[in-house]
Design an enzyme around this catalytic site. Structure first.
Site, mmCIF file in Angstrom:
data_model
loop_
_atom_site.group_PDB
_atom_site.id
_atom_site.type_symbol
_atom_site.label_atom_id
_atom_site.label_comp_id
_atom_site.label_asym_id
_atom_site.label_seq_id
_atom_site.Cartn_x
_atom_site.Cartn_y
_atom_site.Cartn_z
ATOM 1 N N GLY A 366 74.570 28.269 32.178
ATOM 2 C CA GLY A 366 73.993 29.619 32.885
ATOM 3 C C GLY A 366 72.664 29.307 33.655
ATOM 4 O O GLY A 366 71.889 28.233 33.593
ATOM 5 N N CYS A 367 72.292 30.044 34.189
ATOM 6 C CA CYS A 367 70.817 29.819 35.291
ATOM 7 C C CYS A 367 69.704 30.202 34.092
ATOM 8 O O CYS A 367 68.671 29.808 34.315
ATOM 9 C CB CYS A 367 70.484 31.378 35.905
ATOM 10 S SG CYS A 367 70.470 33.242 35.519
#
Length: 392
Positions: A366-367
């Site tokens: 994910g980010c």
């Protein structure tokens, strides 16, 4: 008039006001603190370092003491107290002798090596809001294992913050490899009674893991990272306006802190310009007034009382010689939910922990870092399985 000025009462009042003034300047010191500066090794020359000493001395809170290879026909021509040495090695030996004898309260040096277990805590000025941010750590290494070193770095950073006037520093962990392990370990220390005040990322999803945006804004008072990454960050923050050859911003790489470190020595680099060297002198003076060495010992003792040694032992690589058990994935489902906070090095094992619990899981990025991807209906059960296995 002269009789009035020389009266015992007026003399006593004058001495009291002098003591008050000296106390304001130096905390427990009744004089400006004496901070050494070694002059050999700078890429910008000796004159640049002397100018830095002049800048730092203007505050009246510190007295620079020069250690270098300069010579004057008349010693009184030197801008500050000067001790002449023939080379860098002799300069470091003299610096250590003067620290041990109490002639110096601290020193700023280049090319000075610390033993394993000691790492330096620096301070930068962040560009977005001009905030000071402590980077723990910037040179040396607190431990041969990176997650253990970063946990120790957090304690060093907190110690320096508190010694220099930030009693309740906010702490963030740089989102690099092992960051999730480090955050988890620090939360275990909190559960054991050690005081860590986590900050929240300025990004919408928050959390104690710091991303690039948070660094530019100076979100945490203390940013915890490994020393190699911290060293790179120091160089970028201090010289991004100059093209890299001249460090113009910040307060240097900071004092070496660690078990057994008794001398207060702060580090600058060969590329450090006068503004950074002056800032480093002021930082070490602040550390001397706040007795950062004693403060580190207090913080370390409090962390050990909260279970530090056991937590660090748990971060050591597992030496299980048994062959790894094969785990079969459950039937595939739609993975429309995610769980973060698992270290990148553990992500595959975390996925298999879900499989063992009968939950289909995949891994992703994910980010904010690695994620375990599961069905929304399984999220609570998966989180429990991961927590039970020690991954979150």
């Amino acid at each position: 008039m002269s009789e009035l000025n020389s009266s015992p009462l007026n003399q006593a009042l004058a001495e009291a006001f002098t003591d008050m003034s000296d106390g304001l300047l130096g905390g427990s010191f009744k004089r400006p603190v004496r901070i050494g500066l070694t002059l050999i090794g700078s890429e910008h020359g000796t004159d640049e370092l002397i100018y830095a000493a002049q800048l730092a001395a203007r505050s009246g809170k510190l007295e620079p003491v020069l250690i270098g290879d300069m010579s004057y026909e008349n010693q009184e021509e030197a801008p500050f107290e000067l001790h002449t040495v023939k080379d860098m090695h002799d300069g470091h030996l003299l610096m250590e002798q003067m620290l041990d004898s109490g002639e110096l309260d601290g020193c700023v040096a280049m090319h000075y090596g610390f033993p394993l277990g000691v790492s330096t805590v620096g301070k930068v000025i962040t560009p977005a809001k001009g905030r000071e941010m402590i980077i723990a750590t910037t040179t040396g290494t607190a431990d041969t294992l990176r997650p253990a070193a970063m946990v120790k770095n957090a304690i060093s950073g907190i110690a320096m913050a508190r010694a220099t006037g930030i009693e309740e520093p906010t702490v963030g962990v740089l989102n690099v490899d092992n960051a999730a392990q480090v955050e988890r370990s620090l939360r275990q220390l909190i559960e054991g009674g050690y005081k860590v005040r986590f900050t929240e990322s300025a990004r919408a999803d928050g959390g104690a893991l710091m991303r690039g945006n948070d660094l530019l804004q100076g979100v945490p008072d203390v940013l915890v990272t490994d020393s190699l990454t911290g060293n790179l960050m120091m160089k970028v923050f201090s010289s991004y306006t100059t093209g890299g050859s001249y460090e113009a911003l910040g307060q240097g790489y900071g004092p070496g802190l660690g078990e057994g470190q008794e001398r207060l020595v702060g580090i600058i680099s060969r590329a450090s310009g006068a503004p950074v060297v002056a800032g480093a002198l002021q930082l070490i003076a602040d550390c001397a007034r706040g007795d950062v060495i004693a403060r580190f010992k207090e913080e370390l003792a409090a962390a050990k009382k909260a279970g530090l040694d056991e937590i660090l032992a748990g971060l050591a690589p597992k030496t299980d010689s048994k062959p790894k058990e094969a785990v079969t994935a459950p039937a595939e489902t739609v993975t429309d939910a995610e769980i973060g906070g698992v270290d990148i090095l553990d992500i595959e094992d975390a996925k298999e922990a879900c499989w063992k619990a009968g939950i289909f899981a995949k891994t992703g990025m994910g980010c904010t870092g690695p994620i375990v991807m599961i069905a929304a209906a399984d999220k609570d059960k998966a989180a429990e399985a991961l927590k039970e296995a020690g991954f979150i």
